[in-house]
Design an enzyme around this catalytic site. Structure first.
Site, PDB file in Angstrom:
ATOM      1  N   ASP A   1      -7.846   5.508  -5.101  1.00  0.00           N
ATOM      2  CA  ASP A   1      -6.711   6.394  -5.399  1.00  0.00           C
ATOM      3  C   ASP A   1      -6.949   7.866  -5.072  1.00  0.00           C
ATOM      4  OD1 ASP A   1      -8.343   7.312  -7.544  1.00  0.00           O
ATOM      5  OD2 ASP A   1      -7.466   5.838  -8.908  1.00  0.00           O
TER       6      ASP A   1
ATOM      7  N   CYS B   1      -7.297   1.792  13.048  1.00  0.00           N
ATOM      8  CA  CYS B   1      -6.879   0.707  13.928  1.00  0.00           C
ATOM      9  C   CYS B   1      -7.623  -0.569  13.540  1.00  0.00           C
ATOM     10  CB  CYS B   1      -7.186   1.066  15.380  1.00  0.00           C
ATOM     11  SG  CYS B   1      -6.872  -0.314  16.500  1.00  0.00           S
TER      12      CYS B   1
ATOM     13  N   CYS C   1      -2.020   1.765  17.353  1.00  0.00           N
ATOM     14  CA  CYS C   1      -3.106   2.649  17.778  1.00  0.00           C
ATOM     15  C   CYS C   1      -2.757   3.272  19.124  1.00  0.00           C
ATOM     16  CB  CYS C   1      -4.391   1.836  17.896  1.00  0.00           C
ATOM     17  SG  CYS C   1      -5.785   2.766  18.535  1.00  0.00           S
TER      18      CYS C   1
ATOM     19  N   TYR D   1       0.819  -1.219   0.000  1.00  0.00           N
ATOM     20  CA  TYR D   1       0.000   0.000   0.000  1.00  0.00           C
ATOM     21  C   TYR D   1       0.848   1.262   0.000  1.00  0.00           C
ATOM     22  CZ  TYR D   1      -4.146  -2.746   0.079  1.00  0.00           C
ATOM     23  OH  TYR D   1      -5.131  -3.609  -0.303  1.00  0.00           O
TER      24      TYR D   1
ATOM     25  N   THR E   1     -15.133  -0.565 -15.310  1.00  0.00           N
ATOM     26  CA  THR E   1     -15.153  -1.629 -14.291  1.00  0.00           C
ATOM     27  C   THR E   1     -15.520  -2.947 -14.951  1.00  0.00           C
ATOM     28  OG1 THR E   1     -16.158  -2.408 -12.237  1.00  0.00           O
ATOM     29  CG2 THR E   1     -17.517  -0.967 -13.604  1.00  0.00           C
ATOM     30  N   SER E   2     -14.829  -4.015 -14.524  1.00  0.00           N
ATOM     31  CA  SER E   2     -15.010  -5.303 -15.188  1.00  0.00           C
ATOM     32  C   SER E   2     -16.279  -6.021 -14.739  1.00  0.00           C
ATOM     33  CB  SER E   2     -13.795  -6.195 -14.926  1.00  0.00           C
ATOM     34  OG  SER E   2     -13.572  -6.290 -13.536  1.00  0.00           O
TER      35      SER E   2
ATOM     36  N   HIS F   1     -14.905   1.002  -1.730  1.00  0.00           N
ATOM     37  CA  HIS F   1     -13.830   0.042  -1.431  1.00  0.00           C
ATOM     38  C   HIS F   1     -12.733   0.648  -0.554  1.00  0.00           C
ATOM     39  CE1 HIS F   1     -14.819  -2.943  -4.941  1.00  0.00           C
ATOM     40  NE2 HIS F   1     -15.748  -2.886  -4.024  1.00  0.00           N
TER      41      HIS F   1
ATOM     42  N   CYS G   1      -9.880  -1.381  17.045  1.00  0.00           N
ATOM     43  CA  CYS G   1     -10.989  -0.530  17.508  1.00  0.00           C
ATOM     44  C   CYS G   1     -11.508   0.416  16.420  1.00  0.00           C
ATOM     45  CB  CYS G   1     -10.581   0.246  18.762  1.00  0.00           C
ATOM     46  SG  CYS G   1      -9.424   1.593  18.454  1.00  0.00           S
TER      47      CYS G   1
ATOM     48  N   ARG H   1       1.580   1.864  -3.540  1.00  0.00           N
ATOM     49  CA  ARG H   1       0.375   2.381  -4.216  1.00  0.00           C
ATOM     50  C   ARG H   1       0.127   3.833  -3.832  1.00  0.00           C
ATOM     51  NH1 ARG H   1      -4.654  -1.420  -4.190  1.00  0.00           N
ATOM     52  NH2 ARG H   1      -5.201  -0.043  -5.900  1.00  0.00           N
TER      53      ARG H   1
HETATM   54  P1  OAD Z   1     -10.607  -4.167 -13.140  1.00  0.00           P
HETATM   55  O1  OAD Z   1      -9.120  -4.054 -13.249  1.00  0.00           O
HETATM   56  O2  OAD Z   1     -11.215  -5.483 -12.847  1.00  0.00           O
HETATM   57  O3  OAD Z   1     -11.283  -3.658 -14.490  1.00  0.00           O
HETATM   58  C1  OAD Z   1     -10.923  -2.467 -15.105  1.00  0.00           C
HETATM   59  C2  OAD Z   1     -11.817  -2.247 -16.316  1.00  0.00           C
HETATM   60  O4  OAD Z   1     -11.441  -1.018 -16.893  1.00  0.00           O
HETATM   61  C3  OAD Z   1     -11.705  -3.323 -17.390  1.00  0.00           C
HETATM   62  O5  OAD Z   1     -13.021  -3.742 -17.752  1.00  0.00           O
HETATM   63  C4  OAD Z   1     -11.022  -2.602 -18.558  1.00  0.00           C
HETATM   64  O6  OAD Z   1     -11.509  -3.026 -19.817  1.00  0.00           O
HETATM   65  C5  OAD Z   1     -11.418  -1.164 -18.301  1.00  0.00           C
HETATM   66  N1  OAD Z   1     -10.509  -0.126 -18.813  1.00  0.00           N
HETATM   67  C6  OAD Z   1      -9.164  -0.114 -18.849  1.00  0.00           C
HETATM   68  N2  OAD Z   1      -8.698   1.058 -19.320  1.00  0.00           N
HETATM   69  C7  OAD Z   1      -9.791   1.830 -19.580  1.00  0.00           C
HETATM   70  C8  OAD Z   1      -9.986   3.163 -20.073  1.00  0.00           C
HETATM   71  N3  OAD Z   1      -8.975   3.955 -20.385  1.00  0.00           N
HETATM   72  N4  OAD Z   1     -11.268   3.600 -20.205  1.00  0.00           N
HETATM   73  C9  OAD Z   1     -12.306   2.811 -19.891  1.00  0.00           C
HETATM   74  N5  OAD Z   1     -12.188   1.556 -19.414  1.00  0.00           N
HETATM   75  C10 OAD Z   1     -10.954   1.070 -19.269  1.00  0.00           C
HETATM   76  O7  OAD Z   1     -11.027  -3.078 -12.076  1.00  0.00           O
HETATM   77  P2  OAD Z   1     -12.354  -2.908 -11.242  1.00  0.00           P
HETATM   78  O8  OAD Z   1     -13.559  -3.338 -12.008  1.00  0.00           O
HETATM   79  O9  OAD Z   1     -12.338  -1.541 -10.692  1.00  0.00           O
HETATM   80  O10 OAD Z   1     -11.551  -4.331  -5.099  1.00  0.00           O
HETATM   81  O11 OAD Z   1     -12.103  -3.932 -10.081  1.00  0.00           O
HETATM   82  C11 OAD Z   1     -13.076  -4.001  -9.077  1.00  0.00           C
HETATM   83  C12 OAD Z   1     -12.468  -4.332  -7.767  1.00  0.00           C
HETATM   84  O12 OAD Z   1     -11.733  -5.543  -7.880  1.00  0.00           O
HETATM   85  C13 OAD Z   1     -11.427  -3.354  -7.264  1.00  0.00           C
HETATM   86  O13 OAD Z   1     -11.991  -2.240  -6.652  1.00  0.00           O
HETATM   87  C14 OAD Z   1     -10.717  -4.214  -6.255  1.00  0.00           C
HETATM   88  C15 OAD Z   1     -10.682  -5.559  -6.948  1.00  0.00           C
HETATM   89  O14 OAD Z   1     -10.953  -6.629  -6.189  1.00  0.00           O
HETATM   90  C16 OAD Z   1     -11.008  -4.099  -3.907  1.00  0.00           C
HETATM   91  O15 OAD Z   1      -9.870  -3.728  -3.733  1.00  0.00           O
HETATM   92  C17 OAD Z   1     -11.969  -4.325  -2.780  1.00  0.00           C
END
Ligand code: OAD
Length: 241
Positions: A99, A122, A143, A61, A187-188, A114, A125, A64
């Site tokens: 981010d 902590c 903590c 982290y 988002t995927s 998320h 707690c 990141r």
């Molecule tokens: P993913 O990495 O699973 O998916 C990212 C998506 O963004 C994919 O469908 C890509 O095709 C798309 N993509 C990439 N570049 C792009 C662009 N320039 N414009 C538009 N789309 C683009 O990420 P998330 O769906 O965010 O959870 O993943 C969901 C969660 O999975 C995250 O928040 C994380 C992980 O488990 C936690 O940390 C709790």
């Protein structure tokens, strides 16, 4: 591209994922092939992983945080902040990104479902720990109240989302009904409950849009409209910014 048509009653719910920040230079979760320095991301981003090796987790982290601090919001983030300005309380953003780029671009009606990369708390707690630092080396911070271990304020694999966040999303969907316009961006659709928002939106008669560079057929099939491409280009055009 046609502009999104929003009448005076429209309410817009936006779900964003890692793709929105890709053009800012933040790697997408699955773009890392699920691996970090030979570790499965699930093993680093989990309560079990933290208990086994807190230093490794803090290193992950910390890196990141360093990376996120160096990047800037892109036109996709800005277009969403701009739409919020126009719609006020008829707008809600739920982001899976930790981010902080939405907040930095001006989004306020936003739920970081998320968690947030630059916050810690902590483990025992739950009291917030005031820092935005990186911890590469022992000793790990503790903590002040209960001496519990300090952990990143991130929803890890195997953990549940803040019920208050989910209630706000559900209430927004219910209040909007058929006036709801739901957009999932970058988002995927693999991680629930966020992946289920499209179905909840359709259930109340809302209109659904997916904006993604490479959507899966399975997720895309659940939307009324699918726009394939980069969110930093599509969102400003769609919202007429
Ligand atoms: P993913 O990495 O699973 O998916 C990212 C998506 O963004 C994919 O469908 C890509 O095709 C798309 N993509 C990439 N570049 C792009 C662009 N320039 N414009 C538009 N789309 C683009 O990420 P998330 O769906 O965010 O959870 O993943 C969901 C969660 O999975 C995250 O928040 C994380 C992980 O488990 C936690 O940390 C709790």
């Amino acid at each position: 591209m046609d502009k999104l048509k929003l009448d005076a009653q429209a309410r817009v719910l936006v779900l964003t994922g890692a793709g929105v920040s890709a053009e800012s230079g933040v790697p997408t979760f699955r773009g890392m092939n699920g691996l970090w320095e030979g570790n499965r991301v699930e093993d680093v981003a989990s309560p079990t992983g933290f208990r086994a090796d807190p230093q490794l987790v803090w290193r992950f982290y910390s890196l990141r945080r360093e990376a996120a601090a160096k990047v800037s919001p892109n036109p996709g983030h800005l277009a969403l902040a701009d739409l919020e300005q126009r719609l006020g309380e008829r707008f809600l953003l739920a982001t899976q990104n930790v981010d902080g780029l939405h907040a930095r671009s001006g989004s306020r009606r936003m739920l970081a479902i998320h968690g947030e990369l630059f916050q810690s708390r902590c483990e025992r707690c739950n009291v917030p720990f005031a820092d935005a630092q990186t911890y590469f080396a022992a000793p790990m911070p503790r903590c002040e109240k209960c001496q519990g271990a300090i952990r990143p304020h991130i929803v890890w694999f195997g953990e549940t989302l803040d019920p208050a966040h989910l209630e706000q999303v559900d209430a927004f969907i219910e209040a909007a009904g058929e006036h709801l316009v739901f957009l999932a961006v970058g988002t995927s659709g693999l991680v629930y409950p966020a992946a289920g928002m499209v179905d909840a939106s359709r259930a109340v008669g809302g209109t659904t849009w997916l904006i993604d560079a490479a959507p899966s057929d399975e997720y895309a099939a659940r939307f009324d409209h699918v726009l394939r491409g980069r969110s930093g280009e599509i969102l400003p055009a769609l919202f007429g910014r």
